[in-house]
Design a protein around this motif. Structure first.
Motif, PDB file in Angstrom:
ATOM      1  N   ILE A 192      19.753  -1.462 -30.204  1.00 26.30           N
ATOM      2  CA  ILE A 192      18.629  -2.200 -29.619  1.00 26.30           C
ATOM      3  C   ILE A 192      19.164  -3.256 -28.647  1.00 26.30           C
ATOM      4  CG2 ILE A 192      16.663  -3.692 -30.137  1.00 26.30           C
ATOM      5  CD1 ILE A 192      16.565  -2.347 -32.902  1.00 26.30           C
ATOM      6  N   TRP A 242      15.519  -9.264 -20.272  1.00 24.31           N
ATOM      7  CA  TRP A 242      14.987 -10.624 -20.104  1.00 24.31           C
ATOM      8  C   TRP A 242      15.455 -11.225 -18.794  1.00 24.31           C
ATOM      9  CZ3 TRP A 242      16.775 -15.793 -22.596  1.00 24.31           C
ATOM     10  CH2 TRP A 242      15.774 -16.769 -22.428  1.00 24.31           C
ATOM     11  N   LYS A 300      10.675 -11.653 -22.536  1.00 26.56           N
ATOM     12  CA  LYS A 300      11.558 -10.516 -22.787  1.00 26.56           C
ATOM     13  C   LYS A 300      10.829  -9.393 -23.509  1.00 26.56           C
ATOM     14  CE  LYS A 300      14.167 -13.352 -25.019  1.00 26.56           C
ATOM     15  NZ  LYS A 300      13.269 -14.533 -25.134  1.00 26.56           N
ATOM     16  N   LEU A 301      11.432  -8.216 -23.454  1.00 27.61           N
ATOM     17  CA  LEU A 301      10.903  -7.083 -24.204  1.00 27.61           C
ATOM     18  C   LEU A 301      12.078  -6.225 -24.667  1.00 27.61           C
ATOM     19  CD1 LEU A 301       8.077  -6.128 -25.025  1.00 27.61           C
ATOM     20  CD2 LEU A 301       8.070  -4.630 -23.045  1.00 27.61           C
ATOM     21  N   ASP A 302      11.971  -5.708 -25.896  1.00 34.38           N
ATOM     22  CA  ASP A 302      13.097  -4.975 -26.488  1.00 34.38           C
ATOM     23  C   ASP A 302      13.218  -3.564 -25.935  1.00 34.38           C
ATOM     24  OD1 ASP A 302      13.789  -7.082 -28.032  1.00 34.38           O
ATOM     25  OD2 ASP A 302      13.139  -6.232 -29.934  1.00 34.38           O
ATOM     26  N   ILE A 335      14.154  -0.137 -27.449  1.00 31.11           N
ATOM     27  CA  ILE A 335      14.260   0.453 -28.787  1.00 31.11           C
ATOM     28  C   ILE A 335      14.588   1.936 -28.645  1.00 31.11           C
ATOM     29  CG2 ILE A 335      13.049   0.801 -30.973  1.00 31.11           C
ATOM     30  CD1 ILE A 335      12.731  -2.022 -30.505  1.00 31.11           C
ATOM     31  N   HIS A 392      11.924   4.860 -27.931  1.00 26.36           N
ATOM     32  CA  HIS A 392      10.657   4.300 -27.472  1.00 26.36           C
ATOM     33  C   HIS A 392      10.827   3.790 -26.037  1.00 26.36           C
ATOM     34  CE1 HIS A 392       8.690   4.131 -31.482  1.00 26.36           C
ATOM     35  NE2 HIS A 392       9.944   4.060 -31.892  1.00 26.36           N
ATOM     36  N   ASN A 394       9.212   0.793 -23.728  1.00 26.43           N
ATOM     37  CA  ASN A 394       8.344  -0.386 -23.651  1.00 26.43           C
ATOM     38  C   ASN A 394       8.174  -0.792 -22.201  1.00 26.43           C
ATOM     39  OD1 ASN A 394       7.870  -0.705 -26.393  1.00 26.43           O
ATOM     40  ND2 ASN A 394       9.774  -1.846 -26.687  1.00 26.43           N
ATOM     41  N   SER A 438      20.596  -9.489 -21.491  1.00 24.47           N
ATOM     42  CA  SER A 438      20.066  -8.783 -22.651  1.00 24.47           C
ATOM     43  C   SER A 438      19.976  -9.803 -23.763  1.00 24.47           C
ATOM     44  CB  SER A 438      21.004  -7.653 -23.041  1.00 24.47           C
ATOM     45  OG  SER A 438      20.467  -6.993 -24.157  1.00 24.47           O
ATOM     46  N   SER A 439      18.854  -9.864 -24.436  1.00 25.15           N
ATOM     47  CA  SER A 439      18.687 -10.957 -25.397  1.00 25.15           C
ATOM     48  C   SER A 439      18.414 -10.450 -26.794  1.00 25.15           C
ATOM     49  CB  SER A 439      17.576 -11.882 -24.937  1.00 25.15           C
ATOM     50  OG  SER A 439      16.397 -11.142 -24.790  1.00 25.15           O
ATOM     51  N   GLU A 440      18.883  -9.264 -27.118  1.00 23.99           N
ATOM     52  CA  GLU A 440      18.877  -8.844 -28.517  1.00 23.99           C
ATOM     53  C   GLU A 440      20.321  -8.533 -28.870  1.00 23.99           C
ATOM     54  OE1 GLU A 440      16.244  -8.631 -30.839  1.00 23.99           O
ATOM     55  OE2 GLU A 440      17.992  -8.429 -32.142  1.00 23.99           O
TER      56      GLU A 440
END
Lengths: 213, 827
Positions: free
Chosen positions: A143, A147, A154-156, A158, A161, A163, A179-181
């Motif tokens: 994941i 951002w 931000k949005l992940d 996944i 999927h 998004n 990237s913020s995950e």
């Protein structure tokens, strides 16, 4: 300086949230001060009426008034504000809409362009300035998250999927993204760049001119 | 018999074994509670050292102190230790130590289970500590998101330490939760109705019911992820029908209630201490209890607010945003009830009060930033930045650590029996309070400036340097403060002068006993007629020591207490507690064999451990009960009560009910996972379905019904003076048939690595099989007990315990096997 700052917005989505932050800060500060004054006032010298006889009046004031009515009012207003803003930021049909793809992997970003099939860029995303852009975000391994703080939240990314995040840059320029995950040892250097072009340059980009990546 | 001779007689009965051996055989809540507290403080120090390493690394840009591989282990373990090995065990320890005393009873419902939980905690925690010391600690963040934490992102052993160690520790949380629930509901002083219960008991009751329903999703998630890592069952691998989002749902289904599981006991502590510090009673007792319950319920509707940025549909997010803001309301009710209490009374600035004021300042800020991040667009900007780091530390340190410091200084005279003499505590308060705010207040701002969490270092030139340097300095100041608290406690525990019995003038029963408390707590049990018994009758403790309460006569020579009716508090039956035992230690050590076997991939260890668990479990239960009907016995004050084994609802029945609540939540989570994968995971439906098997279905249905009926017929046979053995053997056969049907599912789909569907079928079938095996064991055990005369016309309770497990088996077999077969039937 301030390249990743959410309080130096450069697009409509980030601007709305930046305003929201200042509203929240002022409101919270007032509530905090109010509670602290009530707390401090409890320590003043006085001869308070002791005993359960006065408790029902106190419960009306402290629990029904301050404990229930006060937060319910504030929170209802706040929730409405948040939902209206959230609704405005959601991806909706738009005549000038541009769609791009963002595919993360450990630890690069691959960007693709619906208007220029086959065109790929690595770690640099090109968009037109002043037009809404839908970023279709996904990943090939773990994941990640897309951002660009000065443009939008931000949005992940996944696995399996896609998004969709709506971003827009008011002016041409370069905007930093991260990237913020958390994604493992290479996480810190998960950076990319968003380049917003004036209309003419954008057309040139789509036609494959002046690009050496 | 005078007070001193009664004290000596009771002390002989209740004493733990002397010396070193006593540590491993004690089952007394005084001992185990203190052991829990000391161990959790040890882990707090370890977690604190990790925090200092983090702040040392981030004090300056481009720090060369540690690299990402080590740093990732440090922050993962900091969060893991503070949440799982410090906060929850500390709550358990405080609850274990205090509850029987608050409730006016002599011990918790299942003393050996208390000790078993403690040893599970020690062994599980040791696994994690070991991994940290040798540098192979978990390193994917405390939330362990797959695929990063699974074999794709972490092929080593690191994640296994987390999954296995934490699950081992969770056993202790579930054990403590079951026994605290039963203790609060049944083990109280006569006359203590629910409305007269100390408010902390209410809070703890809500907390432990939340543990029973909040922890199972995480336990299930950990089991699934460990199965994926060990055997390739692809629950979270998208290309084989899994979905990494499933883990996030299961994790936060646990993770958000967890925040309130940590906060509620702290709020209970404040509701207890604050009125005493203000020389009054709590304003709005009923409202506060209702707010605690509302908080517990609402907290289960919030988990998605940790997942706003995972692409959840907009309407779903709106619902969870509303729930997330709504949860602030019961919190506000409590905060204003507390301030109203201060206005009502005359607050005095003694040390516990100082910590409570520190709580107010810090927690209100944390609550307000919490409302901010409940707003979706704002959260999308600050999620995974230092804004969240600051927010969560304001909530957890302000809302948990500070109240616990108040609790520490409030109950210290109770634990040590001494008066605080050296006043280091005040200086320590200011160091910690100011140090904390210096550390975290400005971190909100660097978060807004875009500093992400979990980066091992940062570049200069983004406006982050000064804030980080100040934050690190503040962190070290707070650490010095914590060091000072430790010195203060040790010095005062060792050399301070003897104190008086109720130094704060409190109204709750824990102060109606000598301090430090004797092993038996109350020499005789009080009869309670109001919420704060000591306010009306300050010399209650003296009367109890003279034997004026219930069970003041120790002549039966056993560890005895009373169970009351849940709502009214009327005495119901007499309980005899077990003696000191090494069984809890042995059982948890043998249980550890399962976890060790998984960790080292030495799978032969697992069946051996299971055999050991069964043997020790049988030995454990064997020691309870009586081999003849005893009838009502004198419990003092002219009252006679039946012994527990002759009750319709013995303690074992209540414990089973609440253990099954946790068990059913786990099963429900499993079905949720099945449905989630079916509807959300990209690669569904699976290539082929399990074909329904009519023979197995009939076997399961008939077997399950036979087991359920046979237990009832066994109880009736006993009541009529007959033998239950034949019926119990029939029940075992019925449960065995259910187990065989479950095995048939596994046999029909042998390749559990093919698709998440197959893997899910295996877990469902395995779950049914496990419960069938449990029912078989229970039926056979009861048959053996009946053979030896431990069941009788009055002693039917044990059969009723087995009966609810058989009932539960029938339900899970019907739902689980139905869910396995139905899709194939319709396809």
């Amino acid at each position: 300086m301030d390249t990743l700052s959410t309080v130096h917005p450069a697009g409509p989505a980030a601007a709305v949230v930046a305003v929201m932050w200042w509203v929240l800060l002022v409101g919270s500060t007032l509530i905090f001060l109010f509670v602290m004054i009530l707390l401090a006032a409890a320590f003043r010298q006085r001869s308070a009426p002791i005993g359960p006889a006065h408790d029902s009046g106190r419960e009306r004031l402290w629990i029904m008034g301050l404990g229930l009515a006060f937060p319910l009012t504030v929170l209802a207003a706040l929730l409405a504000y948040g939902l209206v803003v959230g609704e405005r930021l959601a991806p909706k049909p738009h005549p000038d809409l541009v769609t791009v793809g963002a595919e993360a992997s450990q630890w690069t970003w691959r960007f693709t362009y619906a208007d220029a099939p086959g065109r790929e860029t690595w770690n640099v995303l090109h968009i037109p300035a002043g037009r809404p852009v839908d970023v279709e975000i996904t990943t090939t391994d773990v994941i990640h998250a897309f951002w660009v703080p000065r443009l939008a939240g931000k949005l992940d990314a996944i696995p399996g999927h896609v998004n969709v995040l709506r971003i827009e840059a008011d002016e041409p320029g370069e905007y930093h993204g991260v990237s913020s995950e958390f994604s493992g040892p290479g996480y810190r250097n998960r950076r990319f760049l968003v380049v917003a072009h004036p209309a003419a340059d954008w057309t040139a980009f789509l036609n494959g001119e002046g690009m050496d990546e | 018999m005078n007070a001193l001779r009664r004290h000596r007689a009771l002390s002989r009965i209740w004493a733990s074994d002397p010396g070193f051996r006593g540590w491993f055989t004690t089952v007394n809540h005084n001992d185990v509670g203190r052991m829990f507290i000391v161990t959790s403080v040890f882990f707090f120090l370890v977690g604190g050292i990790l925090a200092m390493l983090i702040r040392a690394q981030l004090a300056t840009p481009r720090s060369a102190f540690v690299g990402p591989e080590i740093y990732n282990q440090i922050f993962t373990m900091h969060g893991t230790i503070m949440m799982f090995l410090f906060a929850i065990p500390l709550i358990e320890g405080v609850a274990i130590y205090l509850l029987p005393k608050l409730l006016g009873t002599r011990d918790l419902a299942y003393p050996r289970l208390t000790a078993f939980g403690y040893w599970c905690y020690v062994f599980g925690g040791s696994m994690l500590l070991f991994s940290l010391l040798v540098g192979i600690a978990p390193d994917s963040g405390w939330f362990l998101y797959p695929p990063l934490s699974s074999t794709l992102g972490q092929p080593g052993i690191n994640s296994d330490f987390w999954l296995l160690g934490i699950t081992f520790v969770e056993i202790s949380a579930i054990a403590a939760a079951v026994e605290i629930t039963v203790t609060v509901l049944r083990y109280r002083a006569p006359g203590m109705s629910l409305t007269r219960m100390p408010v902390l008991a209410w809070y703890l009751l809500v907390t432990v019911v939340m543990i029973l329903t909040g922890f199972p999703p995480l336990i299930l998630g950990s089991i699934l992820l460990e199965l994926e890592r060990a055997f390739g069952m692809p629950f979270f691998q998208v290309e084989h029908g899994g979905d990494s989002l499933l883990w996030q749902h299961l994790f936060w289904l646990f993770g958000h209630p967890e925040v309130y599981i940590i906060f509620l006991p702290a709020a209970g502590v404040i509701s207890t201490i604050l009125p005493v510090m203000a020389r009054t009673t709590l304003l709005g007792y009923g409202w506060v209890v209702a707010a605690a319950i509302a908080l517990g319920v609402l907290s289960f509707g919030l988990w998605v607010h940790h997942m706003y940025v995972t692409g959840i549909p907009h309407m779903g997010v709106a619902f969870f945003s509303a729930a997330s803001t709504l949860v602030a309301v019961p919190t506000a009710v409590q905060v204003f009830a507390w301030i109203g209490t201060l206005w009502k009374g005359q607050p005095q600035l003694r040390l516990p009060m100082l910590w409570i004021l520190g709580f107010f300042v810090t927690f209100v800020i944390g609550g307000l930033t919490g409302v901010m991040v409940a707003i979706v667009p704002f959260d999308a900007q600050v999620h995974d930045t230092y804004f969240i780091v600051a927010h969560l530390h304001y909530v957890l340190v302000g809302g948990f650590v500070f109240p616990m410091m108040a609790a520490l200084y409030y109950w210290l005279p109770h634990v040590t029996g001494r008066k605080r003499f050296f006043k280091l505590g005040e200086a320590a308060f200011w160091l910690i309070f100011l140090g904390f705010h210096v550390t975290f207040l400005a971190l909100h701002w660097v978060g807004l400036l875009g500093m992400r969490r979990r980066i091992y270092t940062f570049d200069s030139g983004q406006g982050w340097e000064l804030v980080n340097l100040i934050s690190s300095i503040g962190g070290f100041v707070a650490t010095i403060g914590f060091g000072l608290v430790l010195v203060d406690i040790i010095v005062n525990a060792v050399v301070a002068t003897r104190g008086v019995r109720n130094p704060w003038g409190a109204g709750t029963l824990e102060w109606a006993m000598p301090t430090p408390p004797p092993a038996y707590t109350f020499a005789s049990l009080p009869s309670v007629s109001e919420r704060d018994p000591l306010l009306k009758e300050p010399r209650l403790g003296v009367g109890l020591a003279k034997g004026e309460g219930f069970l003041g006569d120790p002549s039966r020579g056993r560890r005895e207490t009373l169970c009351v009716e849940t709502a009214s508090g009327r005495p119901a039956y007499l309980v005899t507690f077990p003696d000191n035992s090494a069984l809890p230690f042995a059982l948890s050590a043998v249980t550890g064999g399962i976890f060790l076997g998984m960790l080292l991939k030495a799978y032969w260890l697992i069946p051996l451990s299971i055999l050991g668990i069964v043997a020790l479990g049988v030995r454990w239960v064997w020691t309870t009960g009586a081999d003849r009907d005893r009838g009502p016995m004198d419990v003092g004050r002219g009252v006679s009560l039946i012994p527990a084994e002759e009750a319709e609802d013995p303690p074992g029945w209540w414990g089973s009910v609440f253990l099954l609540l946790a068990d059913a939540t786990l099963f429900g989570s499993l079905l949720f996972g099945y449905a989630f994968l079916w509807t959300v995971a990209p690669n569904w439906p699976p290539p082929s379905y399990l074909a329904p098997d009519p023979v197995a279905a009939v076997l399961a249905a008939v077997g399950g019904l036979v087991a359920v009926a046979a237990f009832r017929l066994a109880a009736r046979a006993l009541e009529q003076g007959g033998s239950a053995i034949g019926w119990l053997i029939l029940a075992a056969l019925g449960a065995g048939a259910v187990g065989a049907a479950a095995i048939s599912v596994m046999v029909a789909r042998p390749d559990f690595t093919a698709h998440a569907y197959d893997a899910t079928l295996w877990v469902i079938a395995g779950y049914v099989l496990l419960h069938a095996a449990l029912a078989v064991l229970m039926a056979l055990f009861l048959a053996a007990r009946g053979w030896l005369g431990f069941l009788g016309p009055r002693r039917r309770g044990p059969v009723r315990v087995g009966q609810i497990w058989a009932d539960y088996l029938l339900v899970v077999a019907a739902i689980g096997l139905g869910a396995a077969w139905l899709p194939g039937a319709f396809a």
